[in-house]
Design an enzyme around this catalytic site. Structure first.
Site, PDB file in Angstrom:
ATOM      1  N   GLU A  72       0.889  -1.175   0.000  1.00  0.00           N
ATOM      2  CA  GLU A  72       0.000   0.000   0.000  1.00  0.00           C
ATOM      3  C   GLU A  72       0.919   1.215   0.000  1.00  0.00           C
ATOM      4  O   GLU A  72       1.484   1.571   1.032  1.00  0.00           O
ATOM      5  CB  GLU A  72      -0.901  -0.003   1.233  1.00  0.00           C
ATOM      6  CG  GLU A  72      -1.840  -1.187   1.315  1.00  0.00           C
ATOM      7  CD  GLU A  72      -2.813  -1.288   0.153  1.00  0.00           C
ATOM      8  OE1 GLU A  72      -2.990  -0.292  -0.575  1.00  0.00           O
ATOM      9  OE2 GLU A  72      -3.367  -2.379  -0.045  1.00  0.00           O
ATOM     10  N   CYS A 106      -2.357   8.689   3.069  1.00  0.00           N
ATOM     11  CA  CYS A 106      -2.097   8.403   1.644  1.00  0.00           C
ATOM     12  C   CYS A 106      -3.319   8.744   0.808  1.00  0.00           C
ATOM     13  O   CYS A 106      -3.218   8.929  -0.400  1.00  0.00           O
ATOM     14  CB  CYS A 106      -1.792   6.927   1.441  1.00  0.00           C
ATOM     15  SG  CYS A 106      -0.389   6.390   2.380  1.00  0.00           S
TER      16      CYS A 106
HETATM   17  C1  SIN Z   1      -3.175   5.553   4.715  1.00  0.00           C
HETATM   18  O1  SIN Z   1      -3.079   6.756   4.744  1.00  0.00           O
HETATM   19  O2  SIN Z   1      -2.176   4.850   4.503  1.00  0.00           O
HETATM   20  C2  SIN Z   1      -4.494   4.847   4.945  1.00  0.00           C
HETATM   21  C3  SIN Z   1      -5.661   5.717   4.967  1.00  0.00           C
HETATM   22  C4  SIN Z   1      -6.946   4.985   5.242  1.00  0.00           C
HETATM   23  O3  SIN Z   1      -6.956   3.807   5.588  1.00  0.00           O
HETATM   24  O4  SIN Z   1      -7.971   5.610   5.115  1.00  0.00           O
END
Ligand code: SIN
Length: 476
Positions: free
Chosen positions: A249, A283
């Protein structure tokens, strides 16, 4: 506060005596000094995980499911204390930290339900003279490298499906935020009764050697990572050495698209969620705002008013909506991008320069008139800055939105559902929020296209990421 490595049922200091200082980003003060593991500690964790996994894989799915349900409940029962740890080491507002615990716990509830529904197939071969049995055994031991932005949820998102499928986990939590991870491991073992050796936590001072050593350990069959694309590429290369299964991810560069026919108040509300959730360090954060020219001024004013009114401060203070960034490097990076955008012709409608210390604060900032060629549109900001870019032609805008190597998520705001779906389908991203500023849900597949990642977490397919597929050819 638990500050030791978790290896099997033991709580240990690092074998070389290393430690990591965890600082509170709201004031730079020391929260705790945590044991940091060596290569030997990492290998020891792989050994105990390998042993524990054998009996766990042979444990009835219903029993595994009940234990996972217990992990959900223990997080809910201890939500307040866990949220306090998150606020102390990450800085996010308490309300966001409580939201993260609820979100993180939900991965256990969801996967406790999936643990008993892991299905294979039995079918006739095309020649009609044999049966084909396909089933899904666990991978074995999974190495997990997790980020600091969600100290609880990015761990539970991985360990819940991994455990549900019958795997054991060796986790390297982020050195900025190991305390939540260590507290979770204690709750799971001591309060829920999860067998020792299934959830091992090895915080490290420097990740590269211990992580590389783990990837060379015979027991490790998969590496699951959440973090930057830059680090993801390195792990993918290392994983090729033993042809490990990977789940990645990685970074995002989310377009947030506002059409002139959108409900602008709803779009502003969505923008606040998409941009500012968890202090804008996600992210999934909206990174580039494409706004149809005819509503640019109105949307820009409304967004700047809403972002400018957000209360920035220590996450423990009543009413705080935006916490500090994780460290000074993060502030410097945001400052560099904003300075370059302004030098390139953008205007700050709110914020625009770092706040005075103590702590690592940057104010919510809206930038109007950003050039699509400016670095702020191609780099992940990971801070509270909304760059606005005007558009008048739908196809040109889609081309700009897709002009990135990233493809995690995109957001589309319009009252015309047919247009919304048409545009959503053309955005090269694994997730789309259509008139929604938050799309993440343990019941939905989370993951990116292009260089935003490999594989999906959550949903029904999430558990299969942590499984092999075995086909047994038989004459019945
Ligand atoms: C992340 O920022 O890596 C995950 C964000 C989310 O699970 O909403």
């Amino acid at each position: 506060m638990q500050t030791k490595l978790v290896i099997g049922g033991e709580r240990r200091d690092g074998s070389e005596g290393d430690t990591v200082d965890v600082l509170n980003p709201a004031n730079g003060e020391l929260v705790a000094t945590v044991a940091a593991g060596s290569v030997d500690d990492m290998l020891a964790a792989c050994d105990v995980a390998s042993e524990a996994q054998k009996s766990w894989a042979a444990t009835a799915p219903r029993v595994r499911a009940e234990l996972l349900r217990g992990c959900y409940q223990v997080m809910i029962d201890n939500a307040d204390a866990l949220a306090d740890i998150i606020v102390a080491e990450h800085g996010k507002p308490k309300a966001d930290a409580l939201g993260e615990i609820a979100y993180g716990a939900e991965f256990f509830r969801w996967n406790s339900e999936e643990a008993v529904r892991l299905q294979g197939t039995v079918g006739m071969n095309p020649a009609g003279n044999a049966r084909m049995i396909v089933h899904h055994p666990p991978v074995g031991v999974v190495l997990m490298v997790t980020p600091w932005n969600f100290p609880a949820a990015m761990i539970t998102r991985k360990i819940a499906p991994a455990l549900a499928a019958g795997n054991a986990c060796v986790i390297k939590p982020a050195k900025e935020t190991p305390l939540t991870a260590l507290a979770l491991a204690d709750l799971f073992e001591n309060e829920v009764g999860l067998p020792a050796g299934l959830v091992n936590m090895v915080t490290t001072k420097s990740a590269s050697k211990p992580v590389a050593a783990a990837m060379d350990h015979n027991a490790i069959r998969m590496v699951s990572f959440t973090g930057s694309t830059e680090v993801g590429r390195i792990l993918l290369q290392q994983a090729s050495g033993r042809v490990l299964k990977t789940a990645m991810e990685l970074g995002g560069n989310a377009p947030f698209i506002v059409f002139a026919d959108a409900d602008l108040d709803a779009a502003v509300e969505g923008a606040l969620a998409a941009k500012m959730r968890h202090s804008a360090e996600t992210c999934t954060a909206a990174n580039r705002f494409f706004v149809e020219e005819s509503v640019m001024d109105e949307f820009g004013e409304k967004l700047a008013a809403a972002m400018g009114a957000m209360k920035v401060g220590d996450g423990t203070a009543e009413g705080t909506q935006v916490g500090p960034l994780i460290n000074q490097d993060a502030v410097d990076n945001v400052d560099r991008l904003v300075t370059a955008a302004v030098a390139g012709g953008a205007t700050a409608l709110s914020g625009g320069s770092p706040m005075d210390g103590p702590g690592f604060f940057y104010p919510p900032t809206v930038l109007a008139g950003v050039s699509p060629a400016n670095p702020i549109t191609s780099e992940e900001i990971f801070g509270p800055v909304a760059p606005l870019i005007g558009f008048s032609d739908e196809d040109d805008m889609i081309a700009m939105a897709n002009d990135t190597e990233m493809g995690l998520i995109g957001y589309v705001f319009t009252e015309d559902l047919a247009k919304g779906l048409r545009v959503s389908e053309q955005i090269q991203a694994g997730i789309i929020g259509l008139n929604r500023g938050v799309a993440s849900d343990p019941a939905a597949p989370f993951g990116g296209m292009k260089q935003s990642g490999v594989g999906r977490e959550g949903a029904s397919e999430g558990i299969y990421e942590f499984c092999e597929t075995q086909y047994i050819a038989t004459n019945w």
